[in-house]
Design a protein around this motif. Structure first.
Motif, PDB file in Angstrom:
ATOM      1  N   UNK A  60       0.842  -1.203   0.000  1.00 56.92           N
ATOM      2  CA  UNK A  60       0.000   0.000   0.000  1.00 56.92           C
ATOM      3  C   UNK A  60       0.873   1.246   0.000  1.00 56.92           C
ATOM      4  N   UNK A  61       0.324   2.343  -0.518  1.00 55.97           N
ATOM      5  CA  UNK A  61       0.977   3.647  -0.422  1.00 55.97           C
ATOM      6  C   UNK A  61       0.781   4.186   0.991  1.00 55.97           C
ATOM      7  N   UNK A  62       1.536   5.219   1.385  1.00 58.65           N
ATOM      8  CA  UNK A  62       1.484   5.682   2.781  1.00 58.65           C
ATOM      9  C   UNK A  62       0.088   6.038   3.271  1.00 58.65           C
ATOM     10  N   UNK A  63      -0.701   6.711   2.444  1.00 61.94           N
ATOM     11  CA  UNK A  63      -2.038   7.136   2.872  1.00 61.94           C
ATOM     12  C   UNK A  63      -3.114   6.131   2.470  1.00 61.94           C
ATOM     13  N   UNK A  64      -2.706   5.026   1.830  1.00 63.85           N
ATOM     14  CA  UNK A  64      -3.660   3.996   1.443  1.00 63.85           C
ATOM     15  C   UNK A  64      -4.428   4.288   0.179  1.00 63.85           C
ATOM     16  N   UNK A  65      -3.959   5.240  -0.645  1.00 64.70           N
ATOM     17  CA  UNK A  65      -4.668   5.561  -1.885  1.00 64.70           C
ATOM     18  C   UNK A  65      -4.623   4.408  -2.877  1.00 64.70           C
ATOM     19  N   UNK A  66      -3.583   3.581  -2.803  1.00 65.03           N
ATOM     20  CA  UNK A  66      -3.474   2.389  -3.639  1.00 65.03           C
ATOM     21  C   UNK A  66      -3.122   1.224  -2.721  1.00 65.03           C
ATOM     22  N   UNK A  67      -3.967   0.193  -2.748  1.00 67.05           N
ATOM     23  CA  UNK A  67      -3.733  -0.999  -1.933  1.00 67.05           C
ATOM     24  C   UNK A  67      -3.809  -2.230  -2.818  1.00 67.05           C
ATOM     25  N   UNK A  68      -2.854  -3.133  -2.628  1.00 65.19           N
ATOM     26  CA  UNK A  68      -2.794  -4.346  -3.445  1.00 65.19           C
ATOM     27  C   UNK A  68      -3.241  -5.553  -2.631  1.00 65.19           C
ATOM     28  N   UNK A  69      -4.076  -6.373  -3.262  1.00 64.95           N
ATOM     29  CA  UNK A  69      -4.491  -7.650  -2.687  1.00 64.95           C
ATOM     30  C   UNK A  69      -4.235  -8.730  -3.722  1.00 64.95           C
ATOM     31  N   UNK A  70      -3.418  -9.727  -3.364  1.00 55.92           N
ATOM     32  CA  UNK A  70      -3.050 -10.797  -4.279  1.00 55.92           C
ATOM     33  C   UNK A  70      -3.890 -12.026  -3.980  1.00 55.92           C
ATOM     34  N   UNK A  71      -4.403 -12.649  -5.027  1.00 54.76           N
ATOM     35  CA  UNK A  71      -5.275 -13.811  -4.859  1.00 54.76           C
ATOM     36  C   UNK A  71      -5.093 -14.747  -6.041  1.00 54.76           C
ATOM     37  N   UNK A  77      -6.045  -4.005  -7.182  1.00 52.49           N
ATOM     38  CA  UNK A  77      -5.588  -2.729  -6.633  1.00 52.49           C
ATOM     39  C   UNK A  77      -6.816  -1.901  -6.281  1.00 52.49           C
ATOM     40  N   UNK A  78      -6.998  -1.600  -5.002  1.00 53.78           N
ATOM     41  CA  UNK A  78      -8.052  -0.675  -4.586  1.00 53.78           C
ATOM     42  C   UNK A  78      -7.482   0.734  -4.705  1.00 53.78           C
ATOM     43  N   UNK A  79      -8.054   1.535  -5.589  1.00 51.15           N
ATOM     44  CA  UNK A  79      -7.514   2.857  -5.921  1.00 51.15           C
ATOM     45  C   UNK A  79      -8.503   3.932  -5.484  1.00 51.15           C
ATOM     46  N   UNK A  80      -7.972   4.955  -4.799  1.00 49.67           N
ATOM     47  CA  UNK A  80      -8.758   6.148  -4.460  1.00 49.67           C
ATOM     48  C   UNK A  80      -7.969   7.358  -4.949  1.00 49.67           C
ATOM     49  N   UNK A  81      -8.312   7.853  -6.122  1.00 51.14           N
ATOM     50  CA  UNK A  81      -7.550   8.932  -6.746  1.00 51.14           C
ATOM     51  C   UNK A  81      -7.588  10.208  -5.919  1.00 51.14           C
ATOM     52  N   UNK A  82      -8.684  10.457  -5.232  1.00 53.42           N
ATOM     53  CA  UNK A  82      -8.793  11.679  -4.435  1.00 53.42           C
ATOM     54  C   UNK A  82      -7.819  11.691  -3.265  1.00 53.42           C
ATOM     55  N   UNK A  83      -7.370  10.519  -2.833  1.00 54.34           N
ATOM     56  CA  UNK A  83      -6.454  10.438  -1.692  1.00 54.34           C
ATOM     57  C   UNK A  83      -4.990  10.558  -2.100  1.00 54.34           C
ATOM     58  N   UNK A  84      -4.705  10.529  -3.401  1.00 55.16           N
ATOM     59  CA  UNK A  84      -3.316  10.640  -3.859  1.00 55.16           C
ATOM     60  C   UNK A  84      -2.818  12.067  -3.689  1.00 55.16           C
ATOM     61  N   UNK A  85      -1.548  12.238  -3.331  1.00 57.21           N
ATOM     62  CA  UNK A  85      -0.988  13.594  -3.270  1.00 57.21           C
ATOM     63  C   UNK A  85      -0.854  14.181  -4.671  1.00 57.21           C
ATOM     64  N   UNK A  86      -0.793  15.493  -4.740  1.00 60.52           N
ATOM     65  CA  UNK A  86      -0.708  16.180  -6.036  1.00 60.52           C
ATOM     66  C   UNK A  86       0.577  15.841  -6.783  1.00 60.52           C
ATOM     67  N   UNK A  87       1.583  15.333  -6.067  1.00 58.87           N
ATOM     68  CA  UNK A  87       2.856  14.996  -6.704  1.00 58.87           C
ATOM     69  C   UNK A  87       2.760  13.743  -7.570  1.00 58.87           C
ATOM     70  N   UNK A  88       1.727  12.954  -7.390  1.00 57.64           N
ATOM     71  CA  UNK A  88       1.560  11.739  -8.194  1.00 57.64           C
ATOM     72  C   UNK A  88       0.660  12.059  -9.385  1.00 57.64           C
ATOM     73  N   UNK A  89       1.249  11.988 -10.583  1.00 55.87           N
ATOM     74  CA  UNK A  89       0.524  12.360 -11.799  1.00 55.87           C
ATOM     75  C   UNK A  89       0.096  11.158 -12.622  1.00 55.87           C
ATOM     76  N   UNK A  90       0.634   9.982 -12.301  1.00 57.54           N
ATOM     77  CA  UNK A  90       0.327   8.813 -13.127  1.00 57.54           C
ATOM     78  C   UNK A  90       0.478   7.545 -12.286  1.00 57.54           C
ATOM     79  N   UNK A  91      -0.424   6.593 -12.514  1.00 56.05           N
ATOM     80  CA  UNK A  91      -0.320   5.251 -11.945  1.00 56.05           C
ATOM     81  C   UNK A  91      -0.146   4.276 -13.101  1.00 56.05           C
TER      82      UNK A  91
END
Length: 417
Positions: A60-71, A77-91
């Motif tokens: 996971x990223x520090x604030x949990x904006x991207x979380x990985x679950x392997x199965x 990947x659980x993604x919450x774009x609103x929680x990403x910092x402005x410094x991240x421009x691309x996933x």
């Protein structure tokens, strides 16, 4: 759902996709190990902050904006774009083969963006590349967009990390007295992972600086949608079938009619004082993390809804009280067919490279002894077993496995004494 092809792009708003969703990669890689990752890049397409690489060693990223679950074959990947910092421009979502195989060996694969987009691709689209940049989410003109990339990449995960400007952490080395102050280190990502390839392969873990091994996490994952092979012989009868048939009263109703294979995780243990026992869902023998046996099985999911597989935890701070723990799995539902499970066990301790053991053998047996975790004069040693067992007459696979590894427990119909 919108069906995308390679090179196609679109605004998330136009696709009916909000800011929070699941990115799911379904990769058909029988007999292979594929590492799926997400790189969070800055405006210059660089990994300027190593905490924004999400993969098996950093889920996971520090604030949990991207979380990985392997199965198993699925990576979510659980993604919450609103929680990403402005410094991240691309996933950027990538897949890399770990081993001698290349991308051409993959079967039919797909990436799903929530319920909005499906991007199918397959190994037939590639040659001898070791990785593929599957897709990306990126900011442009104040809005987020999705692009189906499907671009092969000659190097593996390490080469992808370098491509995006990251630096791989070197293996730990003995400390030496510095001759002069060293410059501040740049971003480094540890890609360390230990895969035990052959039966009998071993690896040892070191205690942490303060002593102990922390909370040791044993995860079993498999392709839960795999279709079991048709039976090659008459249906089994005997003790084990009766035991399995009675499981509805020992931990919830069995999963019926799902058409796939379901695995259960368990553990035989021997404590330092010689006492032995079993931790498994059968009989509600969940164990205990804080007290003896210092091994706890997470609640077994009988609904099939959980995607995180089966999980068992060992109290590494009390590992001095444990002599050995045998990690095993049995096929709870579905015709026994280990080759269809794509099963893998990961043993992870804090601050150490995860250990991976794949269930890459066996045939129609019901039981697999996966790995042995032993206390070797205070160090923790993991050995790949990959031993498979089948019920013989009135003798269950549990008992046969017990005899083989010399735990010496007493067994009788339906219970363990």
């Amino acid at each position: 759902m919108n069906l995308f092809s390679r090179g196609q792009k679109g605004k998330l708003a136009d696709l009916g996709c909000g800011s929070a969703f699941i990115v799911e990669l379904d990769i058909a890689a029988p007999g292979m190990s594929v590492d799926v990752s997400c790189f969070g890049l800055d405006a210059a397409d660089k990994l300027s902050d190593e905490r924004y690489m999400v993969f098996y060693n950093q889920l996971a990223t520090p604030e949990g904006a991207v979380r990985l679950e392997l199965s198993g074959a699925l990576a979510r990947f659980a993604v919450n774009l609103d929680a990403l910092p402005a410094t991240i421009a691309k996933l950027v979502f990538v897949a890399a083969i770990d081993g001698a195989q290349t991308m051409r060996a993959l079967g039919a694969c797909a990436l799903n963006l929530g319920n909005a987009v499906r991007f199918p691709w397959s190994g037939a689209d590639f040659g001898d590349e070791k990785a593929v940049i599957v897709a990306e989410l990126y900011r442009r003109d104040g809005s987020w967009r999705f692009g189906a990339v499907g671009q092969g990449f000659n190097g593996g995960l390490s080469a992808l990390l370098a491509h995006f400007g990251g630096t791989e952490a070197a293996p730990a080395a003995p400390a030496a007295a510095p001759a002069a102050p060293a410059p501040a280190p740049g971003p480094k990502v540890s890609l360390s992972k230990v895969t035990l390839e052959k039966r009998g392969d071993k690896v040892s873990l070191d205690k942490r600086a303060g002593g102990g091994f922390g909370r040791i996490h044993v995860n079993l994952n498999w392709n839960q949608s795999a279709t079991a092979a048709p039976p090659q012989q008459p249906a089994k009868t005997g003790f084990f079938d009766k035991l399995m048939g009675g499981m509805g009263g020992m931990g919830g109703g069995a999963r019926k009619g799902r058409g796939g294979i379901d695995l259960d995780l368990g553990c035989m243990y021997e404590l330092a004082d010689g006492r032995r026992g079993l931790v498994q869902a059968l009989g509600n023998a969940w164990g205990d993390f804080e007290r003896e046996p210092y091994i706890r099985l997470d609640a077994d999911d009988r609904t099939g809804a959980a995607a995180g597989g089966e999980n068992l935890y060992i109290n590494g701070e009390r590992f001095d009280q444990i002599r050995r723990a045998l990690i095993f799995s049995f096929i709870y539902e579905g015709v026994p067919n280990w080759s269809a499970t794509d099963g893998v066990v990961t043993i992870a301790a804090p601050g150490q490279a995860p250990i991976e053991v794949r269930l890459d053998g066996g045939g129609n047996q019901i039981m697999c002894a996966i790995a042995l975790i032993e206390n070797r004069n205070g160090s923790l040693q993991v050995t790949k077993l990959a031993e498979y067992f089948q019920q013989q007459g009135g003798t269950s696979a549990h008992e046969l496995m017990d005899r083989h590894f010399g735990f010496g427990m007493r067994w009788k119909t339906g219970t363990k004494g």
